[in-house]
Each structure stands twice: as C-alpha cells, then as structure tokens.
Design an enzyme around this catalytic site. Structure first.
Site, short mmCIF file in Angstrom:
data_model
loop_
_atom_site.label_atom_id
_atom_site.label_comp_id
_atom_site.label_asym_id
_atom_site.label_seq_id
_atom_site.Cartn_x
_atom_site.Cartn_y
_atom_site.Cartn_z
CG HIS A 232 -0.36 0.18 2.23
ND1 HIS A 232 0.96 -0.92 2.92
CD2 HIS A 232 0.39 1.49 3.48
CE1 HIS A 232 0.93 -0.18 4.23
NE2 HIS A 232 0.76 1.23 3.95
CG ASP A 234 1.76 5.09 5.24
OD1 ASP A 234 1.10 3.86 4.69
OD2 ASP A 234 2.57 5.32 5.35
CG HIS A 289 5.27 1.17 3.15
ND1 HIS A 289 4.55 2.72 1.64
CD2 HIS A 289 4.99 1.26 4.13
CE1 HIS A 289 4.14 2.86 2.38
NE2 HIS A 289 3.70 1.75 4.00
NE ARG A 299 9.17 -4.82 11.12
CZ ARG A 299 8.15 -4.36 10.87
NH1 ARG A 299 7.01 -4.68 10.66
NH2 ARG A 299 9.23 -3.47 9.80
C1 LIG Z 1 -5.43 8.88 9.18
C2 LIG Z 1 -5.00 7.16 8.51
C3 LIG Z 1 -3.83 6.76 7.51
C4 LIG Z 1 -4.29 4.60 7.20
C5 LIG Z 1 -6.00 4.91 7.63
C6 LIG Z 1 -5.69 5.90 8.62
O1 LIG Z 1 -7.62 6.65 9.81
C7 LIG Z 1 -5.64 5.22 10.87
C8 LIG Z 1 -4.57 4.18 9.81
C9 LIG Z 1 -3.62 4.15 8.74
C10 LIG Z 1 -3.58 3.37 7.76
C11 LIG Z 1 -2.00 2.12 8.68
C12 LIG Z 1 -1.85 1.19 8.46
C13 LIG Z 1 -1.84 1.13 6.42
C14 LIG Z 1 -3.58 2.08 5.82
C15 LIG Z 1 -3.39 1.89 4.79
C16 LIG Z 1 -3.90 1.69 7.00
O2 LIG Z 1 -5.04 0.70 6.60
O3 LIG Z 1 -4.78 1.93 8.00
C17 LIG Z 1 -2.80 3.31 6.47
C18 LIG Z 1 -4.23 4.47 6.56
C19 LIG Z 1 -3.76 5.23 5.20
O4 LIG Z 1 -3.03 5.57 4.82
O5 LIG Z 1 -4.59 5.24 4.11
O1 LIG Z 2 5.52 -2.46 10.55
C1 LIG Z 2 5.55 -1.68 9.28
O2 LIG Z 2 7.19 -1.98 9.12
C2 LIG Z 2 4.65 -1.15 8.47
C3 LIG Z 2 3.59 -0.39 8.58
C4 LIG Z 2 2.91 1.04 7.93
O3 LIG Z 2 3.20 0.49 6.76
C5 LIG Z 2 1.67 1.17 7.96
O4 LIG Z 2 1.32 1.56 9.61
O5 LIG Z 2 1.62 2.25 7.89
FE LIG Z 3 2.38 1.66 5.11
#
Ligand SMILES: C=C1C[C@]23C[C@@]1(O)CC[C@H]2[C@@]12CCC[C@@](C)(C(=O)O1)[C@H]2[C@@H]3C(=O)O
Ligand SMILES: O=C(O)CCC(=O)C(=O)O
Ligand SMILES: [Fe+2]
Length: 373
Positions: A232, A234, A289, A299
């Site tokens: 994905h 961010d 990533h 981890r």
């Molecule tokens: C602000 C945010 C970005 C995120 C969705 C969220 O509401 C909180 C969690 C974030 C996260 C972390 C893991 C990867 C990700 C793609 C997900 O599923 O939750 C990211 C979201 C994002 O960056 O789109």
């Molecule tokens: O655990 C990791 O190294 C990646 C975590 C991550 O990509 C995320 O929280 O958006």
């Molecule tokens: Fe991420």
C-alpha cells in the site's frame, strides 16, 4: 463544524471478521491467512540479495536538505538519525505497544475499532480489499488515547496515555521539520504554502492532523505464505515509522523489486505519502511498501501518519506548476482522500488525477506493476 480525522470513514464502514483468531497461539497457517507464496512473487528481490538500501540521513548534517531532496526523488523513503527524539521515548513507546498487544484477545476486543471509526483495536483499514487475512494486529490512535486505554486498563491507563501523548507531541515536531525540509528542497518557502504562517506553523483549528498506528506481527509458522501488511501507499503527507529490531518493512524499488528497510537502532524510517505526492505534483512520489513476517520473531512497528489540517484543500503547489507542468491532481482534503482510499484503495491517487502526462506515467499506487492479492 470543522471536519475531524475521526469522521473520515463515516460513509465507509469496515466490518470486522467475526472469527477473532489469536494469531499468537496458531501452530499452522490457516487457509484464511494463506497468500500465494512470496517466493514466487515476481517482485521479490530476496534471491538477488539486493545490496541497495534506502539512504540514511543525519539530520544534523549541513547537507541534510540536499540529501532529503535526493532521497525523496529517487526512493520515497529514507531513514533519519540525530533526529532529536530521545532513545528512552522510543523504548517507552515500544514497551507500551508490547504491553497492549500481549493482552488476551478478549481484553483487546473491548477496545475494538467501531466499523465507521478510526481509533481502536482491529485489522488494517485496507483488509477489505484482499481475499486473505493479514498476519497482524493493529491499534489506531487519533489524539487522546484515553477512551480506548480506559477500556483496556480501567484502573491503570495513565502510564500508557502519558507515553502516547509524549510520543505524539515529539512526532508532530519532527514531522513538521521533515515536511519543511522536503518542501524547501524543492525551492518552496513557507510563504508559498497557504495553510502555513510565515514561521511555518500550520494555521487553523486543530492545526495538522495525525494518527498513530501500532502494528504487531506475531511470529508465523509459514512466513513465505503469509502477509503482515499488504502492499500500500500511505494517504499522508509523510509517515514516520519506528520498527523494533526485527526486519519486515519492504519498499518496492523500480527495476529491483522489494527491498528490505533494515532496522537500525535509534533510527526512524520516513516515507512519502499520497498527499505529498499531490502537493509536489508528482515530483516526490508516494512509495509502495508492505510488511512481511518472521518464523521465529515477533515484530512491532509504530507509524506516525502525518497529514494537513483535515479541511484544508491539498493541490499541487503553484510554484511547481507552469505551462509545461500542468497540475496533475485536483484539490482534495485529507478527510475526502481517506474516504476515497477506503472506497478505491490502490486507484485512489489516479481517481483524483486530472490528466495523464505525455510520457504515460501512471500513478504509483495504481498497482498495475504489482500483484496485490
Ligand atoms: C489516518 C489514517 C491513515 C491510515 C488510515 C488512518 O485512518 C489510520 C490508519 C492508517 C493506516 C495504517 C496502516 C496502513 C493503512 C493503509 C491502513 O489500512 O491504515 C493506513 C491508512 C492510510 O494511510 O491510508
Ligand atoms: O510495519 C511496518 O513496517 C509498516 C507499517 C505501515 O506501513 C503502516 O502502518 O502504514
Ligand atoms: Fe504504511
């Protein structure tokens, strides 16, 4: 009423898998968690033993600005050292995460994220786009952790809350500093950003928004067929990640494949998100990533997801746009973009794209270069 990050998913609820499997006690990989083998992954670089790793930048180096610019243009990810975050705080946040994830599953579920909410315990937001479950648990915090922490430890939540709040405060400072380094490396001054004041502080109610994501990846009986966190980008301006001493984070490097970002004691990983990609009109692309898992070691990672104030419209900076470089993206707020990501996932960036470029450049998270399932 100003929009808040916690409202971002009201229109896109995520329903949890009702079978709450405790991954910590599973001895064999269940079919529900068995992905296609990572060994057969066409982007796997494990065999070629890639010697290239993302740059490591000393933030006290007088050349830091240039080094950050180069890392953003070529990698989209780098590690920072001498970042002024005390090692003791990194240790404290790691042990707060460990304490949380080692609670019994029934206890953690008391703080479960609601389907249309942002904060709480649960699976990654993007899980619904994949046919298989990921080998991880997550806990998301926006602002104060009090509401969920008091459900987990009714008598004893203040130590956890203090550490989280201190970490959020320090991360906010570092994220602002990194954002300005990134923008200044493109010749952008503080006056060029409408939502910042001349000192570089972000204007408006609540200023910048952010989320803290604690990720836990238990040891896995069959790591080559499991996925910790699927590929994905961010949805942020930038993300700052602290990982414990177990490797797992990988970034997709054009022409090479998946490259591991090795854990370095005391260093923090910084990666570019989709909103910085939009703000820089694609000059600093967001990076794809994922996190893979380990047979013997658990981890833990803590991601600080940094964005602009929720209701600010983000669009390509006018200084980076001219006749030859038309704006590639329409204006979008962070809340709107999170909703778009919740609906379109890997097509979110191209869904806010205005026109395709003459060289046929496609957006990084279109995933047409990577198998996501
Ligand atoms: C602000 C945010 C970005 C995120 C969705 C969220 O509401 C909180 C969690 C974030 C996260 C972390 C893991 C990867 C990700 C793609 C997900 O599923 O939750 C990211 C979201 C994002 O960056 O789109
Ligand atoms: O655990 C990791 O190294 C990646 C975590 C991550 O990509 C995320 O929280 O958006
Ligand atoms: Fe991420």
């Amino acid at each position: 009423m100003p929009s808040r990050l916690s409202d971002a998913f009201r229109a896109h609820p995520l329903y949890h898998n009702p079978k709450h499997l405790d991954l910590n006690s599973v001895k064999e990989l269940p079919d529900s968690h068995a992905w296609a083998s990572l060994e057969g992954d066409p982007f796997s670089s494990e065999d070629s033993c890639s010697i290239e790793t993302p740059p490591i930048i000393d933030l006290s180096d007088p050349n830091a600005l240039k080094l950050v610019g180069y890392a953003c243009k070529t990698w989209g990810v780098f590690q920072v050292i001498k970042h002024d975050i005390p090692l003791s705080l990194l240790n404290d946040i790691e042990s707060a995460g460990r304490t949380l994830f080692s609670l019994p599953i029934q206890q953690k579920l008391k703080a479960a994220r609601s389907p249309d909410g942002v904060s709480g315990y649960g699976v990654a937001r993007i899980s619904s786009f994949f046919p298989k479950h990921m080998w991880s648990e997550g806990f998301t915090i926006v602002g104060s952790p009090l509401e969920h922490a008091s459900l987990l430890w009714p008598q004893d939540y203040s130590k956890f809350c203090d550490v989280i709040e201190e970490y959020e405060k320090e991360m906010k400072k570092l994220a602002g500093r990194l954002m300005w380094l990134m923008l200044e490396s493109l010749g952008i001054a503080k006056e060029d950003v409408k939502w910042a004041d001349p000192k570089g502080d972000i204007k408006g109610e609540g200023a910048t928004a952010a989320a803290l994501q604690l990720n836990f990846y238990p040891a896995c009986p069959d790591p080559n067929r499991a996925m910790g966190l699927a590929a994905h980008t961010d949805s942020t301006l930038l993300t700052i990640l602290h990982q414990n001493n177990t490797s797992g984070l990988q970034v997709l490097r054009e022409g090479i494949g998946w490259v591991t970002v090795p854990p370095i004691h005391g260093a923090l990983v910084v990666n570019i998100g989709d909103l910085l990609h939009i703000l820089t009109n694609g000059l600093y692309p967001s990076v794809l990533h994922r996190a893979v898992v380990n047979r013997t070691q658990q981890r833990l990672s803590i991601a600080y997801l940094f964005g602009p104030p929720c209701s600010v419209q983000i669009s390509p900076l006018s200084k980076l746009v001219d006749h030859g470089h038309p704006p590639l993206y329409r204006p979008v707020t962070w809340n709107e973009y999170l909703g778009t990501k919740a609906k379109h996932f890997d097509k979110a960036l191209s869904s806010v794209r205005l026109c395709s470029s003459p060289n046929g450049f496609s957006d990084v998270n279109d995933h047409n270069r990577v198998k996501v399932g």
